[in-house]
Scaffold this motif. Sequence first.
Motif, PDB file in Angstrom:
ATOM      1  N   ALA A  77       0.832  -1.194   0.000  1.00  0.00           N
ATOM      2  CA  ALA A  77       0.000   0.000   0.000  1.00  0.00           C
ATOM      3  C   ALA A  77       0.873   1.254   0.000  1.00  0.00           C
ATOM      4  O   ALA A  77       1.985   1.258   0.531  1.00  0.00           O
ATOM      5  CB  ALA A  77      -0.902   0.003   1.234  1.00  0.00           C
ATOM      6  N   GLU A  78       0.324   2.299  -0.585  1.00  0.00           N
ATOM      7  CA  GLU A  78       0.950   3.623  -0.576  1.00  0.00           C
ATOM      8  C   GLU A  78      -0.125   4.614  -0.157  1.00  0.00           C
ATOM      9  O   GLU A  78      -1.260   4.553  -0.623  1.00  0.00           O
ATOM     10  CB  GLU A  78       1.476   3.974  -1.971  1.00  0.00           C
ATOM     11  CG  GLU A  78       2.154   5.327  -2.024  1.00  0.00           C
ATOM     12  CD  GLU A  78       2.607   5.721  -3.424  1.00  0.00           C
ATOM     13  OE1 GLU A  78       3.556   6.499  -3.531  1.00  0.00           O
ATOM     14  OE2 GLU A  78       1.990   5.257  -4.415  1.00  0.00           O
ATOM     15  N   ARG A  79       0.255   5.527   0.737  1.00  0.00           N
ATOM     16  CA  ARG A  79      -0.716   6.518   1.204  1.00  0.00           C
ATOM     17  C   ARG A  79      -0.317   7.911   0.750  1.00  0.00           C
ATOM     18  O   ARG A  79       0.864   8.214   0.608  1.00  0.00           O
ATOM     19  CB  ARG A  79      -0.861   6.455   2.717  1.00  0.00           C
ATOM     20  CG  ARG A  79       0.428   6.759   3.472  1.00  0.00           C
ATOM     21  CD  ARG A  79       0.184   6.743   4.976  1.00  0.00           C
ATOM     22  NE  ARG A  79       1.388   6.816   5.764  1.00  0.00           N
ATOM     23  CZ  ARG A  79       2.111   7.915   5.957  1.00  0.00           C
ATOM     24  NH1 ARG A  79       1.775   9.047   5.406  1.00  0.00           N
ATOM     25  NH2 ARG A  79       3.203   7.886   6.721  1.00  0.00           N
ATOM     26  N   GLU A  80      -1.328   8.748   0.547  1.00  0.00           N
ATOM     27  CA  GLU A  80      -1.117  10.149   0.188  1.00  0.00           C
ATOM     28  C   GLU A  80      -1.850  11.001   1.207  1.00  0.00           C
ATOM     29  O   GLU A  80      -3.052  10.822   1.431  1.00  0.00           O
ATOM     30  CB  GLU A  80      -1.662  10.437  -1.209  1.00  0.00           C
ATOM     31  CG  GLU A  80      -1.503  11.883  -1.617  1.00  0.00           C
ATOM     32  CD  GLU A  80      -2.093  12.180  -2.990  1.00  0.00           C
ATOM     33  OE1 GLU A  80      -2.384  13.365  -3.238  1.00  0.00           O
ATOM     34  OE2 GLU A  80      -2.271  11.250  -3.790  1.00  0.00           O
ATOM     35  N   CYS A  81      -1.127  11.920   1.817  1.00  0.00           N
ATOM     36  CA  CYS A  81      -1.696  12.770   2.853  1.00  0.00           C
ATOM     37  C   CYS A  81      -2.800  13.652   2.265  1.00  0.00           C
ATOM     38  O   CYS A  81      -2.604  14.303   1.228  1.00  0.00           O
ATOM     39  CB  CYS A  81      -0.603  13.635   3.473  1.00  0.00           C
ATOM     40  SG  CYS A  81      -1.221  14.739   4.776  1.00  0.00           S
ATOM     41  N   GLY A  82      -3.940  13.678   2.920  1.00  0.00           N
ATOM     42  CA  GLY A  82      -5.044  14.526   2.495  1.00  0.00           C
ATOM     43  C   GLY A  82      -4.766  15.999   2.748  1.00  0.00           C
ATOM     44  O   GLY A  82      -5.408  16.867   2.146  1.00  0.00           O
ATOM     45  N   GLY A  83      -3.789  16.299   3.613  1.00  0.00           N
ATOM     46  CA  GLY A  83      -3.466  17.688   3.922  1.00  0.00           C
ATOM     47  C   GLY A  83      -2.441  18.291   2.995  1.00  0.00           C
ATOM     48  O   GLY A  83      -2.678  19.335   2.368  1.00  0.00           O
ATOM     49  N   CYS A  84      -1.286  17.626   2.846  1.00  0.00           N
ATOM     50  CA  CYS A  84      -0.190  18.229   2.071  1.00  0.00           C
ATOM     51  C   CYS A  84       0.149  17.461   0.794  1.00  0.00           C
ATOM     52  O   CYS A  84       0.959  17.927  -0.005  1.00  0.00           O
ATOM     53  CB  CYS A  84       1.060  18.377   2.936  1.00  0.00           C
ATOM     54  SG  CYS A  84       1.886  16.814   3.326  1.00  0.00           S
ATOM     55  N   GLY A  85      -0.434  16.280   0.610  1.00  0.00           N
ATOM     56  CA  GLY A  85      -0.201  15.517  -0.608  1.00  0.00           C
ATOM     57  C   GLY A  85       1.067  14.682  -0.626  1.00  0.00           C
ATOM     58  O   GLY A  85       1.346  14.011  -1.618  1.00  0.00           O
TER      59      GLY A  85
END
Length: 145
Positions: A54-62
């Motif tokens: 899995a890879e995550r992307e921050c909803g705040g700063c990307g």
Amino acid sequence: MLVHTGDQVGEGVSAELAAFLRGTVDGRPVKIAPSVCRGCGGRVFFVLVNESGAERECGGCGSRAFIADSEEYWNEESWEDDEPGAAGCPCGGEEFESAVAFSLADDGSVRWVTLGLRCTKDGFCGVYADWKIDYGPTDHLLTMV
């Protein structure tokens, strides 16, 4: 929630997600750690998943980060039958609180990585990926959430 005497739950993991993750793993002790963006400290993510990571992307700063050892298997060659897709909640939500349950062997090494997500819209919890770790040492994985 069934708690094992060796369980450890990191600060910032919601009670709902911690209980859900504890209920999905085998009887081994677990270390449950929250995903926190290193860029901005955010705790809400868009997540890409497949069977091997899995890879995550921050909803705040990307900013983006891989979960545990996902980066090692995050390539088109290994996606032949398992291309990553965006995690989604049955309600349609795509932003999640993320936490990882590391199932530990008797010697404290990581044996399984289980990614749990909790929808920020309706609170639905689910396991979106889990995979076996069959190498050592594994201590470095515990900080890659």
